[in-house]
Each structure stands twice: as structure tokens, then as C-alpha cells.
Design an enzyme around this catalytic site. Structure first.
Site, PDB file in Angstrom:
ATOM      1  N   HIS A 177      34.595  54.047  26.249  1.00  0.00           N
ATOM      2  CA  HIS A 177      34.475  53.112  25.117  1.00  0.00           C
ATOM      3  C   HIS A 177      33.254  53.431  24.272  1.00  0.00           C
ATOM      4  CE1 HIS A 177      37.143  49.914  27.298  1.00  0.00           C
ATOM      5  NE2 HIS A 177      37.840  50.871  26.715  1.00  0.00           N
ATOM      6  N   SER A 224      37.698  44.593  35.588  1.00  0.00           N
ATOM      7  CA  SER A 224      38.856  43.695  35.772  1.00  0.00           C
ATOM      8  C   SER A 224      40.148  44.465  35.535  1.00  0.00           C
ATOM      9  CB  SER A 224      38.746  42.520  34.783  1.00  0.00           C
ATOM     10  OG  SER A 224      38.667  43.044  33.452  1.00  0.00           O
ATOM     11  N   ASN A 252      31.502  51.274  30.096  1.00  0.00           N
ATOM     12  CA  ASN A 252      30.228  50.689  29.683  1.00  0.00           C
ATOM     13  C   ASN A 252      29.579  51.562  28.614  1.00  0.00           C
ATOM     14  OD1 ASN A 252      30.826  48.896  31.704  1.00  0.00           O
ATOM     15  ND2 ASN A 252      29.534  49.890  33.221  1.00  0.00           N
TER      16      ASN A 252
HETATM   17  N1  APR Z   1      29.630  43.812  41.651  1.00  0.00           N
HETATM   18  C1  APR Z   1      30.977  43.970  41.715  1.00  0.00           C
HETATM   19  N2  APR Z   1      31.834  43.481  40.781  1.00  0.00           N
HETATM   20  C2  APR Z   1      31.277  42.789  39.758  1.00  0.00           C
HETATM   21  C3  APR Z   1      29.885  42.566  39.630  1.00  0.00           C
HETATM   22  C4  APR Z   1      29.052  43.119  40.636  1.00  0.00           C
HETATM   23  N3  APR Z   1      27.717  42.975  40.600  1.00  0.00           N
HETATM   24  N4  APR Z   1      29.670  41.842  38.497  1.00  0.00           N
HETATM   25  C5  APR Z   1      30.876  41.616  37.949  1.00  0.00           C
HETATM   26  N5  APR Z   1      31.836  42.183  38.698  1.00  0.00           N
HETATM   27  C6  APR Z   1      33.273  42.284  38.422  1.00  0.00           C
HETATM   28  C7  APR Z   1      33.915  41.030  37.903  1.00  0.00           C
HETATM   29  O1  APR Z   1      34.470  40.293  38.998  1.00  0.00           O
HETATM   30  C8  APR Z   1      35.046  41.588  37.014  1.00  0.00           C
HETATM   31  O2  APR Z   1      36.236  41.808  37.770  1.00  0.00           O
HETATM   32  O3  APR Z   1      33.406  43.251  37.390  1.00  0.00           O
HETATM   33  C9  APR Z   1      34.522  42.948  36.570  1.00  0.00           C
HETATM   34  C10 APR Z   1      34.078  42.961  35.129  1.00  0.00           C
HETATM   35  O4  APR Z   1      35.237  42.777  34.350  1.00  0.00           O
HETATM   36  P1  APR Z   1      35.085  42.583  32.771  1.00  0.00           P
HETATM   37  O5  APR Z   1      34.014  41.588  32.503  1.00  0.00           O
HETATM   38  O6  APR Z   1      36.467  42.360  32.234  1.00  0.00           O
HETATM   39  O7  APR Z   1      34.518  43.962  32.259  1.00  0.00           O
HETATM   40  P2  APR Z   1      35.346  45.305  32.061  1.00  0.00           P
HETATM   41  O8  APR Z   1      36.477  45.407  33.022  1.00  0.00           O
HETATM   42  O9  APR Z   1      34.370  46.428  32.046  1.00  0.00           O
HETATM   43  O10 APR Z   1      35.918  45.097  30.564  1.00  0.00           O
HETATM   44  C11 APR Z   1      36.628  46.152  29.991  1.00  0.00           C
HETATM   45  O11 APR Z   1      36.704  44.948  27.897  1.00  0.00           O
HETATM   46  O12 APR Z   1      35.683  43.698  26.255  1.00  0.00           O
HETATM   47  C12 APR Z   1      36.087  44.964  26.613  1.00  0.00           C
HETATM   48  O13 APR Z   1      35.181  46.961  25.796  1.00  0.00           O
HETATM   49  C13 APR Z   1      34.915  45.907  26.677  1.00  0.00           C
HETATM   50  O14 APR Z   1      34.588  47.795  28.151  1.00  0.00           O
HETATM   51  C14 APR Z   1      34.931  46.413  28.112  1.00  0.00           C
HETATM   52  C15 APR Z   1      36.382  46.182  28.512  1.00  0.00           C
END
Ligand code: APR
Ligand code: ZN
Length: 281
Positions: free
Chosen positions: A125, A202, A108
Site C-alpha cells: 500500500h 484483518s 503498512n
Molecule cells: N498483535 C497481533 N494482532 C494485532 C495487534 C497486535 N499487537 N494489534 C492489532 N492486531 C490485529 C487486529 O486484531 C486486526 O485483526 O491486527 C489486525 C489489524 O487489522 P486492520 O486494522 O484491519 O488493519 P489491516 O488489516 O492492516 O488493514 C488493511 O486497510 O484501511 C486500509 O490501507 C489500510 O493497509 C490498511 C488496510
């Protein structure tokens, strides 16, 4: 879920070097949308994700134009100065204060772990409130440069005060290398830990998604008593990997995580801290 929260609290207490890997799921309860969840930024606007894959190449081709665009348009996440850390961020800061959590490696860019008080944060990142020199990796706070002033005087892109190199936002774009210092420090933490909390990601974006897989490969030798009562040395996993997510991710399917605590990070993590306190009494 309660028994898993208690199990995680026991694992944390028994650990020597716990770290946390976090993703956008840590900040959704602060009002910042994630990317691939049901109402994620990329889920809602796949075109925005396709454009995001071009940003780094646009910077390399024309840093001045990159800055003109960056300073004129709104941020993907809205105004990050108006959001606050949520109980999940504060819980990780408390685990660090207790001497249990040694490092947070976050994807984040919102600076919320730092604002919640966590000291040892690796912004894998980058950080939306920082600038970075692409030549010497020097980082500067946003306020150290009058970016709008440079724009009005036609003097973009900003240049590094240390080496004269071109400065970009610290945020790491798709296809941009992870800054070497952060990449190296993150791997060191993964090689050193014996417990890894994976919160709200994810785990599909590399190279960050490699980190849990590196941890899972690590083995140590441990003495085990066989049924026959003989002590034998065997190689066992070196790291306990605990996943916190609203929904299952590939990490469980691949056997990377030992167990998944399904739910909201902003609820599970404070519960975990309370359990640690109760068990430590
Ligand atoms: N509590 C628990 N899990 C949650 C919550 C919550 N309140 N809100 C969302 N999630 C979960 C979702 O189910 C998902 O599996 O968090 C995950 C978020 O995944 P992504 O949206 O893919 O975000 P992230 O994994 O941080 O993405 C990685 O992708 O676009 C790039 O640079 C960007 O840093 C980012 C990277
Ligand atoms: Zn420099």
C-alpha cells in the site's frame, strides 16, 4: 500457545521459502493505531474511513488541491518519524538474516520493517516516506522535492524528473490500483513460497486479502504411504499458512490458515525466533 510457537518454529526451519504478509497489527505495539481493531482509526471514526474512500478521486480531479490539503493537514497516523520498530519487526528482520524469511509483503506505510533491517520489503500500500509518479511509477524519497517551497511558489503538484508526469504520495489510497510492479512482485512471492506467516491483518481489504487465498489454492504432488503400505501420489496443499493475530479473522473460518497463534505479534514473533534458535542448536 507455546506448543503452537514451537510448531511454527519447526515449520519455519523445514520451509524452503518462507514469506510474511503483515498488516497494522504489526505496528500497534509501536504506538500506531490499527484500523479495525477495538481502538482502530476506522472503528473510532467511520466518517474518516468514508472520506478516505474519496481521496484518490479527489487527487484525479484536482492534484493541486490534493497536495494543498496533504501539506496543510495532519497525517492520519500522527508523526511517523517519532515511532520505532518493535520486537515483532526486529524478529522478522532476524528471520530474514537467518536465511529463513525471504520477503515481507506489508500493507503498512510506516517504513518500520525497513527501519528494523528487513531488506526485501514490498510496500503493497505504498510508503509514507516516498513519492511516486503516476505515469512511470518512478519513486522518490520525500526529501528529493521541496514540497513546501513548491506550495509557496504556487507550483503544485510536483512533477516527475524522469517523465514529467504528476507525482503523488506513494501511499495507495482506497480505489487506487496497486502499482503494477509491486502487484506483480507480490504475486511472484506468493507463487514461490512454501510457508506464509500472516501477521496482524484483518485480511478484509482486497486485493491484498487475495494473496493468502491464492496461496491456499496452490497444490503440489506428494507421495503418501496408504494404510495398505502402498505408495500413492496425491495432491496436497503447497503452502503452510500460519496466522498471528490478537483475535481470529475470516482466514481461519475459511480454512485458509492452517493454524492461528493468538496473541501479540510483538511477543509471538520474538518467541518464534528463540524457538528456531533452540531447535537449530
Ligand atoms: N498483535 C497481533 N494482532 C494485532 C495487534 C497486535 N499487537 N494489534 C492489532 N492486531 C490485529 C487486529 O486484531 C486486526 O485483526 O491486527 C489486525 C489489524 O487489522 P486492520 O486494522 O484491519 O488493519 P489491516 O488489516 O492492516 O488493514 C488493511 O486497510 O484501511 C486500509 O490501507 C489500510 O493497509 C490498511 C488496510
Ligand atoms: Zn514519471
Amino acid at each position: 500457545m507455546e506448543e503452537l510457537v514451537e510448531r511454527a518454529a519447526r515449520d519455519l526451519i523445514n520451509s524452503n521459502y518462507a514469506i510474511a504478509l503483515t498488516g497494522a497489527g504489526m505496528s500497534t505495539e509501536s504506538g500506531i493505531p490499527d484500523f479495525r481493531g477495538p481502538s482502530g482509526i476506522w472503528t473510532k471514526d467511520p466518517e474518516a474511513e468514508r472520506r478516505a474512500y474519496q481521496t484518490y478521486h479527489r487527487f484525479l480531479a484536482n492534484p493541486k488541491e490534493y497536495w494543498e490539503e496533504k501539506l496543510s493537514g495532519p497525517s492520519l497516523f500522527g508523526d511517523l518519524t517519532k515511532v520505532e520498530p518493535n520486537p515483532g519487526h526486529h524478529a522478522l528482520a532476524e528471520l530474514e538474516e537467518m536465511g529463513i524469511l525471504k520477503c515481507v509483503i506489508t500493507q503498512n506505510i510506516d517504513n518500520l520493517h525497513q527501519r528494523a533491517g528487513t531488506e526485501n520489503v514490498l510496500d503493497y500500500h505504498g510508503n509514507a516516506f516516498k513519492l511516486r509518479c503516476v505515469d512511470c511509477n518512478a519513486r522518490f524519497d520525500l526529501e528529493e522535492y521541496d514540497l513546501q517551497g513548491l506550495r509557496e511558489e504556487g507550483r503544485l503538484p510536483p512533477h516527475c524528473r524522469k517523465c514529467g508526469g504528476v507525482i503523488k504520495g506513494d501511499v495507495v489510497h482506497f480505489r487506487e490500483p496497486i502499482p503494477s510492479d509491486i502487484a506483480h512482485q507480490s504475486l511472484e512471492e506468493v507463487w514461490r513460497c512454501d510457508l506464509m506467516l500472516i501477521c496482524g491483518t484483518s485480511a478484509v481489504v482486497y486485493p491484498f486479502a487475495e494473496l493468502p487465498r491464492v496461496a491456499r489454492q496452490r497444490k503440489i504432488e506428494a507421495e503418501r504411504k496408504t494404510e495398505a503400505g502402498i505408495y500413492a501420489v496425491e495432491r496436497v496443499p503447497a503452502v503452510t499458512i500460519i496466522e498471528l493475530n490478537a483475535e481470529p479473522t475470516p482466514l481461519m473460518a475459511e480454512g485458509i490458515s492452517d493454524y492461528l497463534i493468538q496473541g501479540k505479534t510483538g511477543e509471538i514473533l520474538p518467541g518464534m525466533v528463540e524457538e528456531v534458535k533452540r531447535l537449530r542448536r
